[in-house]
Design a protein around this motif. Sequence first.
Motif, PDB file in Angstrom:
ATOM      1  N   ILE A 326       6.535  -3.021  10.004  1.00  0.00           N
ATOM      2  CA  ILE A 326       7.430  -2.947   9.006  1.00  0.00           C
ATOM      3  C   ILE A 326       7.081  -1.943   7.978  1.00  0.00           C
ATOM      4  O   ILE A 326       6.204  -2.026   6.891  1.00  0.00           O
ATOM      5  N   GLU A 327       7.729  -0.678   7.900  1.00  0.00           N
ATOM      6  CA  GLU A 327       7.423   0.273   6.904  1.00  0.00           C
ATOM      7  C   GLU A 327       8.466   0.888   6.006  1.00  0.00           C
ATOM      8  O   GLU A 327       9.501   0.855   6.308  1.00  0.00           O
ATOM      9  N   VAL A 328       8.039   0.665   4.736  1.00  0.00           N
ATOM     10  CA  VAL A 328       9.042   1.025   3.776  1.00  0.00           C
ATOM     11  C   VAL A 328       8.672   2.634   3.266  1.00  0.00           C
ATOM     12  O   VAL A 328       7.700   2.978   2.872  1.00  0.00           O
ATOM     13  N   PHE A 329       9.544   3.320   3.374  1.00  0.00           N
ATOM     14  CA  PHE A 329       9.753   4.750   3.189  1.00  0.00           C
ATOM     15  C   PHE A 329       9.747   5.194   1.671  1.00  0.00           C
ATOM     16  O   PHE A 329      10.251   4.088   0.900  1.00  0.00           O
ATOM     17  N   LEU A 349       2.381  -4.527   7.301  1.00  0.00           N
ATOM     18  CA  LEU A 349       3.769  -4.395   6.510  1.00  0.00           C
ATOM     19  C   LEU A 349       3.511  -3.538   5.366  1.00  0.00           C
ATOM     20  O   LEU A 349       2.425  -4.059   4.565  1.00  0.00           O
ATOM     21  N   GLY A 350       4.038  -2.533   4.906  1.00  0.00           N
ATOM     22  CA  GLY A 350       3.755  -1.575   3.938  1.00  0.00           C
ATOM     23  C   GLY A 350       4.586  -0.418   3.816  1.00  0.00           C
ATOM     24  O   GLY A 350       5.487  -0.129   4.402  1.00  0.00           O
ATOM     25  N   GLY A 351       4.015   0.162   2.985  1.00  0.00           N
ATOM     26  CA  GLY A 351       4.580   1.688   2.791  1.00  0.00           C
ATOM     27  C   GLY A 351       4.321   2.565   4.312  1.00  0.00           C
ATOM     28  O   GLY A 351       3.606   2.072   5.060  1.00  0.00           O
ATOM     29  N   GLU A 352       5.561   3.470   4.386  1.00  0.00           N
ATOM     30  CA  GLU A 352       5.156   4.373   5.654  1.00  0.00           C
ATOM     31  C   GLU A 352       3.929   4.949   5.805  1.00  0.00           C
ATOM     32  O   GLU A 352       3.456   5.560   4.856  1.00  0.00           O
ATOM     33  N   ARG A 353       3.320   4.856   6.900  1.00  0.00           N
ATOM     34  CA  ARG A 353       2.063   5.153   6.977  1.00  0.00           C
ATOM     35  C   ARG A 353       1.959   6.696   6.991  1.00  0.00           C
ATOM     36  O   ARG A 353       2.548   7.397   7.905  1.00  0.00           O
ATOM     37  N   SER A 354       0.882   7.245   6.075  1.00  0.00           N
ATOM     38  CA  SER A 354       0.919   8.873   6.337  1.00  0.00           C
ATOM     39  C   SER A 354       0.127   9.124   7.695  1.00  0.00           C
ATOM     40  O   SER A 354       0.223  10.418   8.037  1.00  0.00           O
ATOM     41  N   ARG A 374       6.240  -1.111  -2.982  1.00  0.00           N
ATOM     42  CA  ARG A 374       7.139  -1.164  -2.279  1.00  0.00           C
ATOM     43  C   ARG A 374       7.794  -2.406  -1.387  1.00  0.00           C
ATOM     44  O   ARG A 374       8.577  -2.465  -1.106  1.00  0.00           O
ATOM     45  N   LEU A 375       6.888  -3.248  -1.503  1.00  0.00           N
ATOM     46  CA  LEU A 375       7.272  -4.340  -0.503  1.00  0.00           C
ATOM     47  C   LEU A 375       6.799  -5.630  -1.378  1.00  0.00           C
ATOM     48  O   LEU A 375       5.652  -5.788  -1.655  1.00  0.00           O
ATOM     49  N   SER A 376       7.770  -6.632  -1.397  1.00  0.00           N
ATOM     50  CA  SER A 376       7.614  -7.996  -2.029  1.00  0.00           C
ATOM     51  C   SER A 376       8.002  -9.121  -0.991  1.00  0.00           C
ATOM     52  O   SER A 376       9.258  -8.935  -0.483  1.00  0.00           O
ATOM     53  N   ILE A 377       7.366 -10.205  -0.906  1.00  0.00           N
ATOM     54  CA  ILE A 377       7.873 -11.431  -0.141  1.00  0.00           C
ATOM     55  C   ILE A 377       8.042 -12.563  -1.087  1.00  0.00           C
ATOM     56  O   ILE A 377       6.699 -12.868  -1.888  1.00  0.00           O
ATOM     57  N   PHE A 378       9.046 -12.902  -1.634  1.00  0.00           N
ATOM     58  CA  PHE A 378       9.144 -14.167  -2.413  1.00  0.00           C
ATOM     59  C   PHE A 378       9.579 -15.463  -1.414  1.00  0.00           C
ATOM     60  O   PHE A 378      10.607 -15.420  -0.772  1.00  0.00           O
ATOM     61  N   VAL A 379       8.657 -16.299  -1.784  1.00  0.00           N
ATOM     62  CA  VAL A 379       8.903 -17.601  -0.921  1.00  0.00           C
ATOM     63  C   VAL A 379       9.305 -18.796  -1.841  1.00  0.00           C
ATOM     64  O   VAL A 379       8.632 -18.941  -2.857  1.00  0.00           O
TER      65      VAL A 379
END
Lengths: 538, 192
Positions: A326-329, A349-354, A374-379
């Motif tokens: 899962i990549e976040v641009f 899971l994270g930013g778009e891989r350079s 860029r990415l947060s998971i709230f549980v």
Amino acid sequence: MRSFPNHSLRGSAVLLALAAVAIATLLGLSLAASRDTNLATSGNLAKAAAARAAASGAVEIAIEMLNDPSTLEDSTGVLFESFQIGDTTVRATALDLATGLPAGADARAVEIAVEANCGGIAQTTRAVGRVTSPNIAHEADLDCSEFALLATETLSIEGDALVGIWKRSPLAVLAEPVSFGLASGTRTGLSIDSRASTHGCVMLLNGAFAGDDDDADDDLSEKVFLLPAEIQVLRAPLPPPHEIAGKSEREADDSDDVFQLEGILARDITLHGDARVPARSSIAMRGTQALDISGNLHVERGASVRVESPTTIIVRGNLVIDACAIEVFPGATLSMVVLGDTTVDASYLGGERSDAAEDRDASGGAAYDGGATRLSIFVCGDKRVAVSEGSVFKGELYAPEGRIEIESRSAVYGRILGAEIRLKAGAALFYDPTLDTARGWKNAESGIWTAGGTVQPALRQISTLDAESLATFAEASDVTPEFVPILTVGKEKSHRRDRLRALAERARSLLAAQAQLRSNGVLRFYSLGFDTMQREND
Amino acid sequence: MTRRRGFTLLEVVVASALLGVVGLATLAFLSAFAQGAAARSRISDPALEGTLALERLRALAPQLRCTLGTRDDLAALWLSDNVPSRSVHLSELGWVRFDSEAGDVLLERIDPVALATDRELETAFARDEDFLAVRDDALRAGILTSAILAEGLSGVAIIAAKGGAPVELQFETESASARIALSPVAPEEPLR
């Protein structure tokens, strides 16, 4: 017949001799020119020393200038140039460490670079530091993102697990210690294996704030960070009740439907049932603000999810991410709110891989790629979160009531907050210091603390990290908290946005009201020394 | 038929003599250059060599904190507090050493690749640790890397700090010697 000598050959010896003499002359001149090497070296060293001294002085001037935050308003990053100190010309610039762009009024950590030139010999010196907001007493960051690992009940760092800093983070040069511990500030419930690596980390304990730099150094040498009160960890924001709103949105019967997500998602979607991203398929979230799933979400093996705009995914069941990416641009963010268990296996899971070749790097050397913001998971609630099988998670994991386990050579680049946290053998946490806004619990001057050194009473009145609670806190305390913008589908969306907008306006007005205090800004800078760029005629 | 007249004996003798003289002179110059280049590295001012060595050390370790221990040919340095702790870690150590065989002064450090590969390698030391022995251990483990600070020296002596005086390096060439202070102006000692 009379014969004549061949005149064309006569005089060759003279020409040869002249050429030889010319060569010898050149050699002689070269030799003469080379004999003052040491003299030139001495001159260069003297000029380098002068340039270095001037650069050092210019850094002090630049820091003084930055003590007035208005210096950075409408700034192009150049603090001064063509400034003469003795025979040396100096130029000072300020860069926002987080963005690498010229520092503006919103810069929280800057790098000052001073170039000094003396007679063609250049020296550059740099200093880095945080810029304390002049309005700090009226600002607060309540999500505890200044802590790499924070548990409310138990924290266990097992085997050879590692907690350290993400060295690729642009703010890693600040060389600030990484904090971990229990919200209660005690050692009860804390377990650290003797083989675990926590170099450069400090443990959160109860005690008085360090009074000065010497006290802070003493605490650091003892590997502790003292806080005078228990940290109040706010519960994760609950999404609004699930509902199908309007015919324009995808809807389903109250059944056990499993929706298949593929292709491009470009609008808000509410699904009543489970959802899956099929194995080896690909989806792009482009313009989707919110995806609300009433059941489970399973991202299957080999799938690829690209998030290209600010997006919130609400999963009211369990979240399973299995051997996928899962990549976040750039420019996008992904907030996932999960009400069930979360399982991340062998995934990225994270930013778009350079670097497309980078798969899962748990060594600490993974590319920054936008960092952990860029990415947060709230549980929400007492749920289980497992990150395993060499997964890499670049982001924030916020599960204040959850049980989190990081295991089997997995790495989190960012931070973790949970009720029970187990960092098992082989796992690693690399903290991203850009998450620390310097407005949180660790800053005695932030709006979390009163002038008397106690926690704002209004903070004890709220329990959840949602917009409504934060607004209540803001109204009662005259402190503007940082918000966690989670977009949701449904009627409440516009209402919450309005609240957020109003609170942002309130923050702006507070900033304006505090403009008079700007001269009180305090900067702490750490010299990085000199990069020698002089030429050496050795 | 035209008869071509050659050079006279005198012309040939004079030309040969001139070429011989110029050739010898050229050889002498070239030889002098070759010798000079090598000699300059050995016979140059040791004060300059020392200053240049410290310039290189500043560039390689801009946050040098203090000297942790010395012996005749070796000084242990605390290069930085990059692992924020106010205490010395393996990754923050460096050693200035004189290699008498090559005539070089070297800065030796722990290979960062080794540290990244083996997470248990990083170690926190107490301030009274024998940091010179740590270097020997690192050498045996094959995790040292080195950079040249100065070369072409006939001798370098490391003079221990005495009575508040800083650690000094005495650079010696064939014709002269000079002492350069190694410790930073305001050394920051480890707290633990």
